[in-house]
Write a protein that holds these residues in place. Structure first.
Motif, PDB file in Angstrom:
ATOM      1  N   THR A   6       0.808  -1.220   0.000  1.00 18.63           N
ATOM      2  CA  THR A   6       0.000   0.000   0.000  1.00 18.63           C
ATOM      3  C   THR A   6       0.839   1.267   0.000  1.00 18.63           C
ATOM      4  OG1 THR A   6      -0.188  -0.004   2.400  1.00 18.63           O
ATOM      5  CG2 THR A   6      -1.935  -1.107   1.165  1.00 18.63           C
ATOM      6  N   SER A   7       2.120   1.143   0.326  1.00 16.69           N
ATOM      7  CA  SER A   7       2.960   2.332   0.316  1.00 16.69           C
ATOM      8  C   SER A   7       4.321   1.997  -0.271  1.00 16.69           C
ATOM      9  CB  SER A   7       3.075   2.914   1.724  1.00 16.69           C
ATOM     10  OG  SER A   7       4.305   2.700   2.307  1.00 16.69           O
ATOM     11  N   LEU A   8       4.895   2.960  -0.955  1.00 14.46           N
ATOM     12  CA  LEU A   8       6.234   2.835  -1.499  1.00 14.46           C
ATOM     13  C   LEU A   8       6.913   4.182  -1.280  1.00 14.46           C
ATOM     14  CD1 LEU A   8       8.369   1.178  -2.848  1.00 14.46           C
ATOM     15  CD2 LEU A   8       7.261   1.562  -5.038  1.00 14.46           C
ATOM     16  N   THR A   9       7.560   4.284  -0.131  1.00 11.40           N
ATOM     17  CA  THR A   9       8.174   5.538   0.293  1.00 11.40           C
ATOM     18  C   THR A   9       9.604   5.280   0.767  1.00 11.40           C
ATOM     19  OG1 THR A   9       7.457   5.323   2.588  1.00 11.40           O
ATOM     20  CG2 THR A   9       5.931   6.422   1.064  1.00 11.40           C
ATOM     21  N   PHE A  10      10.277   6.343   1.134  1.00 10.37           N
ATOM     22  CA  PHE A  10      11.636   6.235   1.653  1.00 10.37           C
ATOM     23  C   PHE A  10      11.701   5.247   2.818  1.00 10.37           C
ATOM     24  CE2 PHE A  10      15.067   7.615   4.491  1.00 10.37           C
ATOM     25  CZ  PHE A  10      16.139   7.553   3.614  1.00 10.37           C
ATOM     26  N   ASP A  11      10.641   5.207   3.629  1.00 11.75           N
ATOM     27  CA  ASP A  11      10.633   4.339   4.812  1.00 11.75           C
ATOM     28  C   ASP A  11      10.691   2.859   4.481  1.00 11.75           C
ATOM     29  OD1 ASP A  11      10.548   6.530   6.521  1.00 11.75           O
ATOM     30  OD2 ASP A  11       8.356   6.522   6.633  1.00 11.75           O
ATOM     31  N   ASN A  12      10.155   2.449   3.340  1.00  6.06           N
ATOM     32  CA  ASN A  12      10.134   1.019   3.022  1.00  6.06           C
ATOM     33  C   ASN A  12      10.726   0.698   1.646  1.00  6.06           C
ATOM     34  OD1 ASN A  12       8.071   2.020   1.410  1.00  6.06           O
ATOM     35  ND2 ASN A  12       6.688   0.324   1.831  1.00  6.06           N
ATOM     36  N   PHE A  31       4.153  -5.862 -12.565  1.00 12.65           N
ATOM     37  CA  PHE A  31       4.071  -5.289 -11.229  1.00 12.65           C
ATOM     38  C   PHE A  31       2.763  -4.507 -11.155  1.00 12.65           C
ATOM     39  CE2 PHE A  31       8.609  -5.184  -9.383  1.00 12.65           C
ATOM     40  CZ  PHE A  31       8.950  -6.368 -10.009  1.00 12.65           C
ATOM     41  N   ASP A  32       1.929  -4.862 -10.205  1.00 18.57           N
ATOM     42  CA  ASP A  32       0.600  -4.267 -10.075  1.00 18.57           C
ATOM     43  C   ASP A  32       0.571  -3.287  -8.901  1.00 18.57           C
ATOM     44  OD1 ASP A  32      -2.071  -3.667 -10.146  1.00 18.57           O
ATOM     45  OD2 ASP A  32      -2.732  -5.611  -9.386  1.00 18.57           O
ATOM     46  N   PHE A  33       0.290  -2.037  -9.195  1.00 13.71           N
ATOM     47  CA  PHE A  33       0.279  -0.978  -8.193  1.00 13.71           C
ATOM     48  C   PHE A  33      -1.135  -0.624  -7.731  1.00 13.71           C
ATOM     49  CE2 PHE A  33       4.418  -0.760  -9.909  1.00 13.71           C
ATOM     50  CZ  PHE A  33       5.228  -0.083  -9.007  1.00 13.71           C
ATOM     51  N   ALA A  34      -2.101  -1.500  -7.979  1.00 11.37           N
ATOM     52  CA  ALA A  34      -3.506  -1.210  -7.674  1.00 11.37           C
ATOM     53  C   ALA A  34      -3.742  -0.878  -6.204  1.00 11.37           C
ATOM     54  CB  ALA A  34      -4.397  -2.371  -8.091  1.00 11.37           C
ATOM     55  N   LYS A  35      -2.972  -1.458  -5.303  1.00 10.04           N
ATOM     56  CA  LYS A  35      -3.176  -1.224  -3.866  1.00 10.04           C
ATOM     57  C   LYS A  35      -2.290  -0.113  -3.301  1.00 10.04           C
ATOM     58  CE  LYS A  35      -4.767  -5.901  -3.056  1.00 10.04           C
ATOM     59  NZ  LYS A  35      -4.551  -7.157  -2.339  1.00 10.04           N
ATOM     60  N   VAL A  36      -1.400   0.419  -4.118  1.00  7.96           N
ATOM     61  CA  VAL A  36      -0.485   1.463  -3.654  1.00  7.96           C
ATOM     62  C   VAL A  36      -1.242   2.771  -3.485  1.00  7.96           C
ATOM     63  CG1 VAL A  36       1.581   2.804  -4.201  1.00  7.96           C
ATOM     64  CG2 VAL A  36       1.505   0.360  -4.723  1.00  7.96           C
ATOM     65  N   GLU A  37      -1.127   3.350  -2.308  1.00 12.89           N
ATOM     66  CA  GLU A  37      -1.789   4.621  -2.012  1.00 12.89           C
ATOM     67  C   GLU A  37      -0.799   5.738  -1.698  1.00 12.89           C
ATOM     68  OE1 GLU A  37      -4.454   3.810   1.185  1.00 12.89           O
ATOM     69  OE2 GLU A  37      -5.613   2.356   0.041  1.00 12.89           O
ATOM     70  N   THR A  38       0.274   5.413  -0.980  1.00  8.45           N
ATOM     71  CA  THR A  38       1.231   6.420  -0.517  1.00  8.45           C
ATOM     72  C   THR A  38       2.564   6.234  -1.222  1.00  8.45           C
ATOM     73  OG1 THR A  38       0.163   6.324   1.650  1.00  8.45           O
ATOM     74  CG2 THR A  38       2.293   7.431   1.534  1.00  8.45           C
ATOM     75  N   VAL A  39       3.038   7.303  -1.846  1.00  8.83           N
ATOM     76  CA  VAL A  39       4.327   7.258  -2.541  1.00  8.83           C
ATOM     77  C   VAL A  39       5.102   8.548  -2.290  1.00  8.83           C
ATOM     78  CG1 VAL A  39       3.492   5.743  -4.390  1.00  8.83           C
ATOM     79  CG2 VAL A  39       3.385   8.217  -4.692  1.00  8.83           C
ATOM     80  N   ASP A  40       6.390   8.468  -2.518  1.00 10.80           N
ATOM     81  CA  ASP A  40       7.224   9.663  -2.577  1.00 10.80           C
ATOM     82  C   ASP A  40       8.283   9.401  -3.640  1.00 10.80           C
ATOM     83  OD1 ASP A  40       9.249   8.119  -1.352  1.00 10.80           O
ATOM     84  OD2 ASP A  40       8.983   9.045   0.609  1.00 10.80           O
ATOM     85  N   SER A  41       9.275  10.248  -3.728  1.00  7.30           N
ATOM     86  CA  SER A  41      10.263  10.114  -4.798  1.00  7.30           C
ATOM     87  C   SER A  41      11.004   8.781  -4.752  1.00  7.30           C
ATOM     88  CB  SER A  41      11.248  11.278  -4.765  1.00  7.30           C
ATOM     89  OG  SER A  41      11.906  11.325  -3.524  1.00  7.30           O
ATOM     90  N   ALA A  42      11.063   8.141  -3.591  1.00  2.00           N
ATOM     91  CA  ALA A  42      11.717   6.834  -3.495  1.00  2.00           C
ATOM     92  C   ALA A  42      10.998   5.800  -4.352  1.00  2.00           C
ATOM     93  CB  ALA A  42      11.770   6.375  -2.041  1.00  2.00           C
ATOM     94  N   ALA A  43       9.707   5.959  -4.562  1.00  2.00           N
ATOM     95  CA  ALA A  43       8.962   5.027  -5.417  1.00  2.00           C
ATOM     96  C   ALA A  43       9.486   5.086  -6.845  1.00  2.00           C
ATOM     97  CB  ALA A  43       7.473   5.350  -5.381  1.00  2.00           C
TER      98      ALA A  43
END
Length: 95
Positions: A6-12, A31-43
């Motif tokens: 659900t998230s792809l950020t610097f933290d994970n 790669f399916d991003f359907a459940k991804v809600e939170t992102v930042d530049s790390a994504a």
């Protein structure tokens, strides 16, 4: 089909990168991003690393169902051609 969560950020990003690289090594090409809600530049950086890994293996990798916020970052950094994303989510409003 690999799903980053659900998230792809610097933290994970480090954990997500590793999981994605393992998925590529195991033969995953979607790669399916359907459940991804939170992102930042790390994504974006993580996606570029996945793309580079797939390319090194001469494998075509597709990124599906990108959320609007991630598409915005990809556009902002002008890396859409490098990411090569396919179908974007159209069912959600832009944030």
């Amino acid at each position: 089909m690999f799903q980053p969560g659900t998230s792809l950020t610097f933290d994970n990003a480090k954990t997500a990168l590793s999981a994605g690289l393992q998925a590529i090594a195991a033969g995953q090409t979607e790669f399916d991003f359907a459940k991804v809600e939170t992102v930042d530049s790390a994504a974006v950086a993580t996606m570029l690393a996945w793309r580079r890994s797939a390319s090194a293996r001469a494998v075509s990798l597709s990124f599906n169902n990108l959320p609007g916020n991630l598409r915005s970052l990809i556009s902002l950094y002008d890396v859409a051609e490098l990411i090569g994303s396919s179908s974007a989510r159209t069912d959600l409003p832009h944030h």
